[in-house]
Enzyme design. Structure first.
Site, mmCIF file in Angstrom:
data_model
loop_
_atom_site.group_PDB
_atom_site.id
_atom_site.type_symbol
_atom_site.label_atom_id
_atom_site.label_comp_id
_atom_site.label_asym_id
_atom_site.label_seq_id
_atom_site.Cartn_x
_atom_site.Cartn_y
_atom_site.Cartn_z
ATOM 1 N N HIS A 102 0.823 -1.216 0.000
ATOM 2 C CA HIS A 102 0.000 0.000 0.000
ATOM 3 C C HIS A 102 0.861 1.272 0.000
ATOM 4 C CE1 HIS A 102 0.435 -0.230 4.497
ATOM 5 N NE2 HIS A 102 0.520 1.076 4.337
ATOM 6 N N SER A 160 4.273 2.518 7.712
ATOM 7 C CA SER A 160 4.075 1.133 7.291
ATOM 8 C C SER A 160 5.290 0.633 6.538
ATOM 9 C CB SER A 160 2.867 1.014 6.372
ATOM 10 O OG SER A 160 1.683 0.991 7.090
ATOM 11 N N ASP A 192 -0.053 -7.805 1.514
ATOM 12 C CA ASP A 192 0.418 -6.415 1.536
ATOM 13 C C ASP A 192 1.945 -6.395 1.656
ATOM 14 O OD1 ASP A 192 0.628 -3.705 1.655
ATOM 15 O OD2 ASP A 192 -0.467 -3.453 3.544
#
Length: 248
Positions: free
Chosen positions: A65, A204, A109
Site C-alpha cells: 500500500h 508502514s 500487503d
C-alpha cells in the site's frame, strides 16, 4: 526511567502512509543499518512516507500500500532531516507489489522496490536477513519494530530520529477475534501485552525483527485504539520474494 514507547494503529487505505511509531526510545545511531525511509507521491498528488528495509544491495522490502510515484529511498539514516554523511539516497527503478495484494482486506500487503543502483555497504547500510523457510514464531515471542514516527499523540509530525518498540507475538485466535480479515497463514499480529505499545498511521512497511531476521512487514491495525499491529508474514512470501528479485 526510559520513556515508554507508545504505538497506536489506524485502519489503512491504499496509499494512506502506513503505521507510525509514537513516542518511545531512540536507538543507537545506525544500529539498524537495514532501515529504509521511503518518500513517494500518492494518486492524489500528496507526498507520503513509509518505512522499509534493505534485503539485498539493490532491493528494499516494504508494504504494497506504499506504492506511489517519484519513489526514493534513504539508506543509512538516523536523523532523516539531517544530511548525514552515512546517508545514501537512491531513486526506485521499479516497484513490484505482490500481484494478489488486496487493498480492501490488506491481504498480500508486501512489495519489493528495485533500486536504480546498488547500495554501498557500510557500517550504516547493510541488508537484513530473511527468515529461514518454514520458520515460525510462537505466541509470546518478543520482537522489535523500528521506525520514524511521532513522539506523542498530539505531535504534528513524526520524529526525525529512529525509534524502536518491543512487541510480543500474539495468539492467532486473539487476532482473528479482533480482525475479521486476519489470515494466520499470511499474517502475524504483535503488540505489548501491557497495552503500552501498538502502532499508528505513518510508517508502514517497517520490519518486525526477531532474532535479527525480518519476520514481518507492518501493514495495518485497528481504528483509533490500542491494539495489535498486523504484519505480512515474510516466510509465506519467500518464494515470491526470491523469484521476483531474480526476475528483475
Amino acid at each position: 526511567m526510559p520513556p515508554i514507547l507508545i504505538l497506536l494503529t489506524f485502519l489503512l487505505t491504499l496509499g494512506a502512509g502506513g503505521e507510525e511509531i509514537i513516542g518511545g526510545h531512540e536507538v543507537k545511531p545506525h544500529s539498524r543499518p537495514y532501515m529504509t525511509f521511503i518518500r513517494y507521491v500518492d494518486a492524489n498528488g500528496t507526498r507520503k512516507r513509509c518505512g522499509g528495509f534493505l534485503v539485498k544491495d539493490n532491493f528494499v522490502l516494504t508494504a504494497a500500500h506504499c506504492l506511489g510515484s517519484s519513489m526514493k529511498v534513504t539508506l543509512g539514516a538516523h536523523n532523516i532531516k539531517a544530511k548525514e554523511d552515512t546517508q545514501q539516497i537512491i531513486p526506485v527503478a521499479k516497484a513490484i507489489p505482490h500481484p494478489d495484494y488486496n487493498p480492501v482486506d490488506w491481504s498480500n500487503d508486501i512489495m519489493l522496490l528495485k533500486l536504480e543502483m546498488r547500495a554501498k555497504r557500510t557500517n550504516a547500510v547493510r541488508p537484513l536477513r530473511l527468515p529461514k523457510a518454514n520458520a515460525q514464531l510462537k505466541p509470546g515471542y518478543v520482537c522489535r519494530l523500528p521506525g520514524w514516527g511521532r513522539k506523542s499523540l498530539h505531535a504534528p509530525k513524526g520524529t526525525d530520529l529512529l525509534q524502536e518498540a518491543e512487541l510480543s507475538v500474539q495468539d492467532d485466535q486473539k487476532c482473528k477475534h479482533l480482525f475479521r480479515h486476519y489470515i494466520k497463514t499470511k499474517q502475524i499480529c504483535a503488540d505489548d501485552p501491557k497495552e503500552k505499545q501498538a502502532a499508528f498511521k505513518g510508517d508502514s512497511g517497517g520490519p518486525l525483527v526477531c532474532d535479527n531476521r525480518a519476520y514481518g512487514v507492518l501493514a495495518y491495525g485497528k481504528t483509533k485504539s490500542i491494539a495489535p499491529g498486523i504484519f505480512t508474514k515474510v516466510v509465506s512470501f519467500l518464494p515470491w520474494i526470491r523469484s521476483s528479485m531474480k526476475s528483475f
